[in-house]
Design an enzyme around this catalytic site. Structure first.
Site, PDB file in Angstrom:
ATOM      1  N   ASN A  82     -71.698  15.702 -21.041  1.00 22.58           N
ATOM      2  CA  ASN A  82     -71.774  14.244 -21.050  1.00 22.58           C
ATOM      3  C   ASN A  82     -72.807  13.696 -22.013  1.00 22.58           C
ATOM      4  OD1 ASN A  82     -70.210  12.298 -19.817  1.00 22.58           O
ATOM      5  ND2 ASN A  82     -71.758  11.741 -18.334  1.00 22.58           N
TER       6      ASN A  82
ATOM      7  N   ASN B 135     -71.261   8.745 -22.780  1.00 20.52           N
ATOM      8  CA  ASN B 135     -71.942   9.181 -21.559  1.00 20.52           C
ATOM      9  C   ASN B 135     -71.492   8.292 -20.407  1.00 20.52           C
ATOM     10  OD1 ASN B 135     -73.645  10.165 -19.602  1.00 20.52           O
ATOM     11  ND2 ASN B 135     -75.456   9.089 -20.382  1.00 20.52           N
TER      12      ASN B 135
ATOM     13  N   GLU C 132     -69.918   6.728  -8.831  1.00 20.63           N
ATOM     14  CA  GLU C 132     -68.569   7.248  -9.085  1.00 20.63           C
ATOM     15  C   GLU C 132     -68.028   7.982  -7.872  1.00 20.63           C
ATOM     16  OE1 GLU C 132     -70.907  10.892  -9.575  1.00 20.63           O
ATOM     17  OE2 GLU C 132     -71.218   8.762  -9.970  1.00 20.63           O
ATOM     18  N   ASP C 133     -68.901   8.621  -7.077  1.00 16.58           N
ATOM     19  CA  ASP C 133     -68.447   9.305  -5.878  1.00 16.58           C
ATOM     20  C   ASP C 133     -67.995   8.313  -4.816  1.00 16.58           C
ATOM     21  OD1 ASP C 133     -70.971   8.321  -5.678  1.00 16.58           O
ATOM     22  OD2 ASP C 133     -71.858  10.109  -4.775  1.00 16.58           O
TER      23      ASP C 133
END
Length: 919
Positions: free
Chosen positions: A697, A723, A832-833
């Site tokens: 990333n 990123n 994001e989770d």
């Protein structure tokens, strides 16, 4: 006396003599001692003096005591012999030393050969075991295939139509056009891929009259569509945009008809053509009413009964958001279920029914009985009575405060501006939509606009008039999102609305939101839906959805991965058999044609549930491997726990109905090479691992001298464009398995824990299965949602830093989930989770599954990650509240369910095999 005297004298004389003897003896001893002292002291000094003097003399003859040279000594015979013996012995010693070194070198080489032989023997044993396993798996797969009698299918070969058109026999009446007599199937083989050619409207005269916003939005979505081709010779379908016009009456029907018949690929009758007229305003007229469209399909928002051909033409929704995306912050939440008003209606009827009928026939003659000519008077009286009863708070207005919008005859005109109407609908539980009184007007732009606005803000539509043709009615089950009531039942509407339970009402509201987002909200959704309806009608499978091309970063590997003693400790779980077969990809294209037929209803009418937002719905193509994911009956491939028994048989293989499967590890990293290498080494020897995809990333490439570990499976290092934490869930084309283990570069999991999580996921393929659990909570003082990571007896999220999920969700996250959520993740570099948990819970309406008793998974001693920042939790609070606004409700569900081995923490003899099941 004389004798006595003599004796005395003699005695005296003898005494003197004795003294003299004693004195002489003493002198001797002293002299002797002095002599010895001189000899011992001075003689060595004198000898040393003479010796050194003689050695330093120049004359060789004076060297009496000095050492002689070696060659002089060797002149002596026996000395020469001794010298020869010494030289011979020295030479032999040198030879023996050389031979000893040579033997040591040979011994070292032999030791290396022995080690190589041992390693070769071990590799041969592993290869032999692998071959045995492959043979066993092949035999088992062969038996399965023979039992199923279902051959594996690959992507079908694309067949394209001939350039020359054969032509079709003309139907007797063009109004009776249906697919079987007005559509040329020969141009659209099942394996054609459904190529679509879109005309450029600017090349024709009517293109200059089109609304610029409509034209620009249509051209933009056509360029990005997966089915559009620039080769008109191979096209299955031809699309032309003719509306909306900037001004009414600028183009006469005869002129438009002439231009349509002059299209390059019209072929005299326009078969396989679709004429699209999009309405951005509620007063859009029926542009194609008096235009002969031949065998071309018509897609618009206004139809008369004599014009509409069921199963052939399409009723589309109005294009309200032409060049803008919907603002989710302005859309009201779906809860609470009940709002201020039970139902509302605002409208004004400009022209009566009888004055609108242009033919001599009356309304009674249109019906097969003698009902009243116009039900609108009864509707007005009934609704006013409900409002006056004050049993429920309702709002009905049959005259506009301001000038009403232009409308068609017998149609209820819209009142006020769009913003004012939306504010009222946000306060309404139900939204009444009264269809036009003229039964020949099956749908109008005004009715379609009312339906669009109601679905947009979550007011459940109540359509009065069963003769109306709602958008895409032949493929959508509108009864799941709206109430369609015949006008004669207007007196029962109040009772019907009050009888709906909150759960049914919320389900209808959620389904309406799904239909609006999927088929109505943007120009792209409208155009994709039109193509998907036609493609579904002619039974052509959807195109595979695109995968993200992985740009691999070259790297050196070969460093032998060590064995972490912590990884070898399996704790209370038995690791089971170690799979040694090579990487095995999940099969694809198992149901690429029958999927179109068998899952037709579910794919189009899927409310939030196991089939919500499936990629083979109209706006998205089919996933390459979704057939396995769908399965039959339940929406997912049934994976059971084997045939049962003691558990030994279950653990002897991977278990389940498909016992051969592997997973892919996706690891996101950012400039932590040492931590990354340690994490990769911990994967060495992990069973059922297909490959590792490292998502690099950082814009800075890895060090050129970095040596990557050899863990027995391929390691693919993927370079990203920017990123972004969203890169974790991109559907990379290098991921060839359905199962994905998303894991952080500092996660520390034992092999037995990963194995157990994989087994659990195979029995719950539609869920997120992971280790660290979290939950959301309602903050009463601030009236907002909070993210909580404290220990709790319940959870609603499983962090994707160590979790299994289906690759299907990677497609939905990257291509289907609202872009606003991904933008939020990029803005905060966080959440994001949480976004993935929201998505899966929204689709499945099920909570995630937590395995084992772990609450954290960070490796000890690793550098601190982003989650250690103080602002981390504040950002996650904001993310949850924003995601709730985007979805319109809180999709996360609580659970107190955790999965462990049946014999968790139970000590058994070594000959007893543990089994893995749910508890």
């Amino acid at each position: 006396m004389t004798g006595y005297t003599m004796l005395r004298n003699g005695g005296v004389g003898n005494g003197g003599q004795t003294c003299m003897l004693r004195w002489s003896n003493r002198i001797r001893l002293t002299w002797l001692s002095f002599t010895l002292f001189v000899i011992l002291v001075f003689f060595p000094l004198i000898a040393h003096y003479y010796l050194t003097t003689l050695d330093e003399a120049d004359e060789a003859g004076k060297r009496i005591f000095g050492p002689r040279a070696g060659n002089e000594l060797c002149e002596v015979k026996h000395v020469l012999d001794l010298c020869r013996i010494r030289e011979s012995v020295s030479e032999e010693l040198l030879q023996l030393e050389a031979k000893r070194q040579e033997l040591n070198s040979e011994i070292a080489k032999l030791n290396l050969k022995i080690e190589a032989c041992k390693k070769s023997i071990e590799n041969a044993k592993q290869d032999l075991l692998q071959l045995k396993n492959v043979i066993s798996q092949t035999e088992h797969s062969y038996k399965e295939l023979m039992a199923q009698n279902q051959p594996k299918l690959s992507l079908p070969i694309r067949l394209l139509p001939e350039k020359d058109d054969i032509g079709l026999p003309p139907p007797k009446v063009l109004q009776s056009c249906r697919l079987h007599n007005c559509f040329d199937y020969s141009r659209c083989p099942l394996t054609s891929g459904f190529p679509v050619y879109v005309y450029d409207s600017d090349q024709f005269a009517f293109g200059s009259y089109l609304d610029p916003l409509v034209k620009q939005a249509f051209q933009a979505t056509a360029r990005a569509n997966v089915y559009v081709t620039e080769n008109a010779d191979i096209a299955c379908l031809y699309v032309i945009l003719v509306g909306e016009m900037q001004e009414l009456g600028v183009l006469r029907p005869a002129g438009l008809e002439k231009q349509l018949y002059s299209l390059p690929h019209w072929r005299t009758d326009g078969h396989n053509h679709v004429i699209i007229s999009l309405s951005r305003k509620s007063d859009t007229q029926n542009l194609l009413y008096n235009v002969s469209t031949g065998r071309a399909m018509v897609a618009q928002s206004t139809f008369y009964a004599a014009q509409y051909r069921p199963g052939f033409d399409l009723v589309v929704s109005p294009l309200v958001h032409a060049m803008s995306e919907p603002n989710f912050m302005e859309i009201p939440p779906q809860v609470p279920v009940k709002r201020k008003y039970l139902f509302t209606f605002q409208g004004e009827k400009i022209e009566s029914l009888r004055s609108s009928l242009q033919e001599a026939r009356s309304f009674e003659e249109e019906m097969e009985g003698d009902p009243p000519a116009d039900y609108d008077d009864r509707i007005i009286a009934t609704l006013k009575a409900v409002q006056d009863s004050k049993l429920d708070q309702v709002l009905v207005e049959f005259t506009c405060k301001n000038q009403p919008k232009p409308s068609l005859p017998t149609e209820w005109a819209l009142c006020g501006e769009r913003e004012d109407r939306l504010e009222l609908l946000k306060l309404s539980t139900f939204a009444l939509i009264i269809t036009p009184g003229d039964p020949r007007l099956v749908i109008s732009s005004g009715c379609a606009t009312r339906l669009f606005e109601a679905l947009e803000v979550g007011a459940v539509p109540v359509v009065l008039g069963e003769h109306v043709q709602l958008p895409y009615q032949d493929v959508l089950q509108w009864s799941e999102a709206a109430l369609v009531v015949p006008k004669p039942r207007v007196t029962e509407v109040h009772f019907l609305l009050r009888s709906l339970s909150d759960s049914d009402l919320l389900a209808m509201r959620r389904q309406g939101r799904f239909l609006w987002e999927t088929y109505f909200s943007t120009a792209d959704s409208i155009f994709s839906t039109v193509l998907a309806v036609i493609r579904t009608r002619i039974q052509i499978p959807a195109a595979p959805i695109r995968e993200e091309a992985a740009a691999e970063i070259p790297h050196r590997s070969g460093k032998a991965a060590g064995t972490d003693p912590n990884m070898a400790d399996n704790g209370d779980l038995d690791l089971g058999p170690v799979e040694t077969e090579p990487p095995y990809a999940s099969p694809k294209y198992l149901r690429n044609f029958t999927l179109t037929v068998t899952d037709f209803y579910r794919s189009w009418n899927s409310a939030p549930g196991p089939f919500h937002l499936f990629p083979h719905t109209p706006f998205d193509p089919v996933l390459p491997s979704e057939a396995k994911f769908l399965g039959s009956g339940t929406g997912f491939r049934p994976i059971g726990g084997g045939a049962g028994g003691s558990g030994k048989e279950f653990q002897a293989s991977l278990g389940g109905n498909v016992p051969r499967e592997q997973f892919t590890v996706v690891m996101l990293t950012y400039e932590r090479e040492e931590v990354l290498m340690n994490s990769l080494e911990r994967l060495n020897g992990l069973p059922y691992l297909n490959k590792v995809v490292v998502v690099w990333n950082s814009p800075k490439l890895p060090s050129e001298d970095l040596l990557w570990p050899d863990i027995g499976v391929p390691i693919m290092v993927v370079r990203t464009e920017k990123n972004s934490l969203n890169n974790r869930f991109l559907p990379w084309n290098e991921i060839e398995t359905e199962a994905i283990l998303s894991i952080d570069d500092d996660a520390h999991l034992r092999h037995d824990e990963i194995m157990f999580g994989f087994r659990v996921w195979r029995e719950a393929r539609d869920r997120i299965v992971g280790f660290p659990g979290r939950y959301h909570a309602w903050d009463i003082p601030h009236q907002s949602w909070l993210y909580n990571s404290n220990y709790s007896c319940e959870l609603s999220m499983v962090l994707t830093g160590a979790a299994f999920f289906h690759k299907y969700y990677a497609y939905l996250y990257s291509y289907v989930m609202p872009q606003a959520i991904r933008d939020m993740v990029d803005e905060y570099i966080n959440c994001e989770d949480i976004a993935m948990n929201f998505l899966v819970s929204h689709i499945t309406r099920k909570p995630p599954i937590k395995v084992t008793s772990r609450w954290t998974f960070r490796c000890p001693g690793c550098p601190q990650a982003l989650s250690h920042d103080d602002s981390h939790f504040h950002e996650r609070h904001k993310c949850i509240n924003f995601f709730v606004k985007v979805y319109g409700y809180m999709p996360l569900l609580y659970t107190q369910f955790r999965v462990d081995s049946v014999l968790f923490k139970t000590r058994l003899p070594h000959d007893k095999t543990k089994c893995f099941k749910f508890i």
